[in-house]
Design an enzyme around this catalytic site. Structure first.
Site, PDB file in Angstrom:
ATOM      1  N   LYS A  47       0.750  -1.220  -0.548  1.00 55.11           N
ATOM      2  CA  LYS A  47      -0.236   0.206   0.235  1.00 55.11           C
ATOM      3  C   LYS A  47       0.544   1.503  -0.022  1.00 55.11           C
ATOM      4  O   LYS A  47       0.499   2.412  -0.635  1.00 55.11           O
ATOM      5  CB  LYS A  47      -1.265   0.126   1.389  1.00 55.11           C
ATOM      6  CG  LYS A  47      -1.709  -1.081   1.507  1.00 55.11           C
ATOM      7  CD  LYS A  47      -3.041  -1.485   2.776  1.00 55.11           C
ATOM      8  CE  LYS A  47      -1.986  -1.900   3.363  1.00 55.11           C
ATOM      9  NZ  LYS A  47      -2.928  -2.409   4.573  1.00 55.11           N
ATOM     10  N   GLU A 103       7.085   2.081  -6.798  1.00 55.13           N
ATOM     11  CA  GLU A 103       7.319   2.113  -5.330  1.00 55.13           C
ATOM     12  C   GLU A 103       7.405   3.593  -4.326  1.00 55.13           C
ATOM     13  O   GLU A 103       8.230   4.307  -5.154  1.00 55.13           O
ATOM     14  CB  GLU A 103       9.308   1.073  -4.848  1.00 55.13           C
ATOM     15  CG  GLU A 103       8.450  -0.158  -4.941  1.00 55.13           C
ATOM     16  CD  GLU A 103       7.290  -0.871  -4.029  1.00 55.13           C
ATOM     17  OE1 GLU A 103       6.941  -0.417  -3.566  1.00 55.13           O
ATOM     18  OE2 GLU A 103       8.017  -2.205  -3.683  1.00 55.13           O
ATOM     19  N   ASP A 104       7.493   3.432  -2.985  1.00 54.24           N
ATOM     20  CA  ASP A 104       7.587   3.958  -1.812  1.00 54.24           C
ATOM     21  C   ASP A 104       9.028   4.424  -1.913  1.00 54.24           C
ATOM     22  O   ASP A 104       9.338   5.219  -1.634  1.00 54.24           O
ATOM     23  CB  ASP A 104       6.378   4.121  -0.654  1.00 54.24           C
ATOM     24  CG  ASP A 104       6.930   3.066   0.505  1.00 54.24           C
ATOM     25  OD1 ASP A 104       6.924   1.949  -0.898  1.00 54.24           O
ATOM     26  OD2 ASP A 104       6.317   2.778   0.867  1.00 54.24           O
ATOM     27  N   ASP A 107      14.753  -0.708  -0.136  1.00 49.02           N
ATOM     28  CA  ASP A 107      15.358  -0.990   1.517  1.00 49.02           C
ATOM     29  C   ASP A 107      16.400  -1.985   1.816  1.00 49.02           C
ATOM     30  O   ASP A 107      16.928  -1.740   0.554  1.00 49.02           O
ATOM     31  CB  ASP A 107      14.646  -1.104   2.037  1.00 49.02           C
ATOM     32  CG  ASP A 107      14.884  -0.580   3.967  1.00 49.02           C
ATOM     33  OD1 ASP A 107      15.976  -0.997   4.523  1.00 49.02           O
ATOM     34  OD2 ASP A 107      13.989  -0.293   4.711  1.00 49.02           O
ATOM     35  N   PHE A 156      14.402   6.272  10.048  1.00 44.67           N
ATOM     36  CA  PHE A 156      12.529   5.314  10.394  1.00 44.67           C
ATOM     37  C   PHE A 156      11.972   6.405   9.397  1.00 44.67           C
ATOM     38  O   PHE A 156      12.004   7.776  10.615  1.00 44.67           O
ATOM     39  CB  PHE A 156      12.467   4.743  11.552  1.00 44.67           C
ATOM     40  CG  PHE A 156      11.722   3.674  12.091  1.00 44.67           C
ATOM     41  CD1 PHE A 156      11.696   2.427  12.040  1.00 44.67           C
ATOM     42  CD2 PHE A 156       9.951   4.147  10.720  1.00 44.67           C
ATOM     43  CE1 PHE A 156      10.796   1.339  11.997  1.00 44.67           C
ATOM     44  CE2 PHE A 156       9.260   3.518  10.791  1.00 44.67           C
ATOM     45  CZ  PHE A 156       9.065   1.607  11.512  1.00 44.67           C
ATOM     46  N   VAL A 157      11.411   6.258   8.237  1.00 42.43           N
ATOM     47  CA  VAL A 157      10.809   7.674   8.311  1.00 42.43           C
ATOM     48  C   VAL A 157       9.248   7.296   7.659  1.00 42.43           C
ATOM     49  O   VAL A 157       9.497   5.695   7.516  1.00 42.43           O
ATOM     50  CB  VAL A 157      10.882   7.238   7.036  1.00 42.43           C
ATOM     51  CG1 VAL A 157      12.479   8.689   7.189  1.00 42.43           C
ATOM     52  CG2 VAL A 157      11.772   6.613   6.038  1.00 42.43           C
ATOM     53  N   ARG A 169       0.835   7.349   7.297  1.00 42.69           N
ATOM     54  CA  ARG A 169       1.177   7.180   5.397  1.00 42.69           C
ATOM     55  C   ARG A 169      -0.180   7.927   4.935  1.00 42.69           C
ATOM     56  O   ARG A 169       0.527   8.601   4.081  1.00 42.69           O
ATOM     57  CB  ARG A 169      -0.640   6.079   4.999  1.00 42.69           C
ATOM     58  CG  ARG A 169       0.407   4.674   5.482  1.00 42.69           C
ATOM     59  CD  ARG A 169      -0.313   3.414   4.844  1.00 42.69           C
ATOM     60  NE  ARG A 169      -0.341   2.462   4.886  1.00 42.69           N
ATOM     61  CZ  ARG A 169       0.577   1.948   4.713  1.00 42.69           C
ATOM     62  NH1 ARG A 169       1.998   2.109   3.754  1.00 42.69           N
ATOM     63  NH2 ARG A 169       0.588   0.128   5.004  1.00 42.69           N
TER      64      ARG A 169
END
Ligand code: PRP
Length: 184
Positions: A47, A103-104, A107, A156-157, A169
């Site tokens: 999501k 994609e957001d 990683d 950590f975003v 979100r």
């Protein structure tokens, strides 16, 4: 404008809404130039990508089809192999089409590695990746996005689609979460 109550959990804003929108506009122009006269399908990965996906699609000054995939995040056991489970597959056929995975964040790169292989198995004309964020320090496999909004440090975003426990979100900025939120 009233302050978003979720901002109380934020240590600082890493990327402002203005910076994000301006970068996405430039990315869309680059993509439109690269895919001119090509049959393009944007594939959003649910999501986290939805917010970036919507803005990128609105900014894209060319015709393009859209579809979505949802995949399970892998547990510890499958982490090394990058094996993931498809929770929602594409609705349309992408055979012979140029696929741009949206994609957001990239990683470890394991999700992307799986998705690229998955797309290539469908006899696509090409597959590339557009991501809003890239965290190269965390990479476990040698894979790079073709279009990247921002390269970020290993922090950590949340926000702009990215969550912690399904929250944050809907923040308009990319933010660094206060450590006490995810360590307590
Ligand atoms: C995030 C993100 C990517 C993946 C990137 O999804 O949207 O799909 O992790 O990580 P990787 O490069 O280490 O594979 P997540 O599993 O958090 O689900 P979500 O998009 O629904 O939040």
């Amino acid at each position: 404008m009233t302050k978003h109550p979720l901002m109380e959990d934020i240590a600082h804003v890493l990327i402002t809404e203005r910076q994000i929108l301006s970068r996405i506009d430039a990315m869309a122009d680059e993509i439109a130039a690269d895919y001119r006269d090509k049959d393009l399908v944007l594939v959003g990965i649910l999501k986290g990508a939805v917010v970036f996906f919507a803005e990128l699609y609105k900014s894209l000054r060319m015709p393009a089809a859209i579809d979505f995939m949802a995949i399970s995040s892998y547990g510890a056991a499958t982490h090394s192999t990058g094996t993931v489970r498809v929770l929602k597959d594409l609705d349309i056929s992408v055979e012979g089409k140029h696929v741009l995975i949206v994609e957001d964040i990239v990683d470890s790169g394991l999700t992307l590695q799986y998705l690229k292989t998955n797309m290539l198995a469908r006899s696509v004309a090409s597959v590339r990746v557009a991501t809003l964020l890239d965290k190269p320090e965390r990479r476990k496999v040698d894979i790079q996005p073709d279009y990247c909004g921002f390269t970020i440090p290993n922090e950590f975003v949340v926000g702009y689609g990215l969550d912690y426990n399904e929250r944050y979100r809907n923040l308009r900025e990319v933010c660094v979460l206060k450590p006490e939120i995810y360590t307590r």
